[in-house]
Write a protein that holds these residues in place. Structure first.
Motif, PDB file in Angstrom:
ATOM      1  N   LYS A 228       0.814  -1.119   0.067  1.00 13.44           N
ATOM      2  CA  LYS A 228       0.030  -0.151   0.011  1.00 13.44           C
ATOM      3  C   LYS A 228       0.711   1.243   0.044  1.00 13.44           C
ATOM      4  N   GLU A 272      -4.857   3.489  -3.709  1.00 10.82           N
ATOM      5  CA  GLU A 272      -4.263   2.671  -2.314  1.00 10.82           C
ATOM      6  C   GLU A 272      -3.158   1.943  -2.425  1.00 10.82           C
ATOM      7  N   TYR A 273      -2.920   1.271  -3.492  1.00 12.11           N
ATOM      8  CA  TYR A 273      -2.041   0.438  -3.825  1.00 12.11           C
ATOM      9  C   TYR A 273      -0.851   0.605  -5.080  1.00 12.11           C
TER      10      TYR A 273
END
Length: 358
Positions: A228, A272-273
């Motif tokens: 993340k 998010e990643y």
């Protein structure tokens, strides 16, 4: 036609004397008709609201003597009579509820995959499963030796759970044999020339950066897609990530100077990643492997599996005589020298010193 039941005995013989069995000890009955096992053993399991006894049958036997031995064995070591009705699948379900919250996602997937490969046992009563049934699952599995080993591990775990909960009295899983492992490891590290080729094309072809990130971090392929952005600290040159083992979960991984810019280019505040699909959402390992990895290998005419990156990292670090403890920490290997997962500033500095030797 109703079945006739004849009470055979409520007594036992001890030291040559006939003794009446205590209340709740159980009884032996002979069933009417021609039966292969006419002697039934019945156990009192409780009483209803009217004070009437509730019974459960322990089993059926060929002779009165065999029935008496079974009754005596049960009273010397009582167990849950409902265990005789529990199937392999139901044991797995109970085991899963207790075990899965305590282990990594990787272990959960491994146990689940092994359970599916033991489909022939799913509806069998667990107490009826013998060594031959377990062995048959292993012998008929056409997958790798590693897959067969994981199935055996599942058997060991299920029998351990069943023994701990008094559901069985014998562990047949310990008698299961694995075939000789004749397969040689297919993992091979990237050569120096191949690594140079990756660098020479990193800005020309998509997703080559992900290959280099794994080579210079030692990440497992499945760990890469779990990183993340909030766990990446570019200024301090490290990130947190990883799973599979206790030592590997949420570990600190230093960022080599060579791949610092690759991380920077990948990080998008909207995502998010670090590694995402075309919609900017988390990418599964399956998608990464089939849509990204294979494409890179074809374009560069290379023949490698994603895990070869981790093998390459370990080889490179060993070649430069990097600190052994640092290598274990970076790769998430368990070590008796690692007593906790708290990393001090000095710890991270040591990891950076180790990684920068590459």
């Amino acid at each position: 036609m109703p079945i006739e039941i004849t009470l055979v005995t409520t007594t036992t013989i001890k030291d040559g004397m006939i003794m009446k069995n205590p209340n709740g000890y159980g009884s032996i009955f002979k069933l009417s008709g021609k039966r292969r096992k006419p002697f039934a053993v019945r156990i009192t399991t409780g009483w209803d609201n009217n004070g009437k006894q509730k019974f459960e049958y322990l089993g059926y036997y060929t002779s009165r003597q065999e029935a008496m031995i079974a009754l005596a064995d049960y009273n010397s070591n009582p167990y849950d009579l409902s265990a005789g009705k529990i199937t392999f699948a139901e044991i797995f379900e109970r085991f899963s509820k207790e075990k899965f919250p305590k282990v990594s996602k990787s272990n959960v997937l491994g146990y689940t995959a092994s359970f599916k490969k033991a489909e022939a046992l799913h509806n069998m009563k667990f107490v009826n499963i013998k060594k031959s049934h377990l062995q048959s699952v292993i012998d008929n599995c056409e997958r790798s030796h590693g897959t067969k080993r994981k199935i055996k591990v599942l058997f060991n775990q299920l029998y351990k759970y069943a023994m701990e909960n008094d559901l069985i009295q014998k562990d047949y899983s310990r008698f299961v044999e694995l075939p000789k492992n004749d397969s040689k490891s297919s993992r091979k590290p990237f050569s120096i020339d191949e690594i140079d080729k990756l660098w020479n094309n990193v800005h020309r072809l998509d997703d080559i950066d992900t290959v280099l990130i794994m080579i210079y971090t030692g990440l497992r392929p499945g760990e890469l897609v779990e990183v993340k952005n909030t766990n990446i600290y570019l200024e301090e040159r490290y990130f947190r990530g990883g799973f599979k083992t206790e030592a590997g979960t949420n570990r600190v991984v230093p960022i080599h100077k060579k791949i610092h810019s690759l991380f920077d280019a990948r990080m998008d505040p909207k995502n998010e990643y670090l590694i995402v699909n075309h919609e900017g959402n988390k990418m599964s390992y399956y998608t990464y492997y089939h849509e990204r990895w294979k494409k890179v290998m074809e374009q560069l005419e290379m023949n490698h599996k994603p895990h070869d990156c981790r093998h390459t990292f370990a080889t490179l670090m060993d070649n430069v005589d990097a600190n052994k403890l640092s290598i274990k920490r970076i790769m998430g290997h368990a070590s008796k020298d690692i007593t906790d997962k708290v990393y001090t500033h000095k710890d991270i500095e040591q990891l950076l010193i180790a990684i920068d030797k590459l």
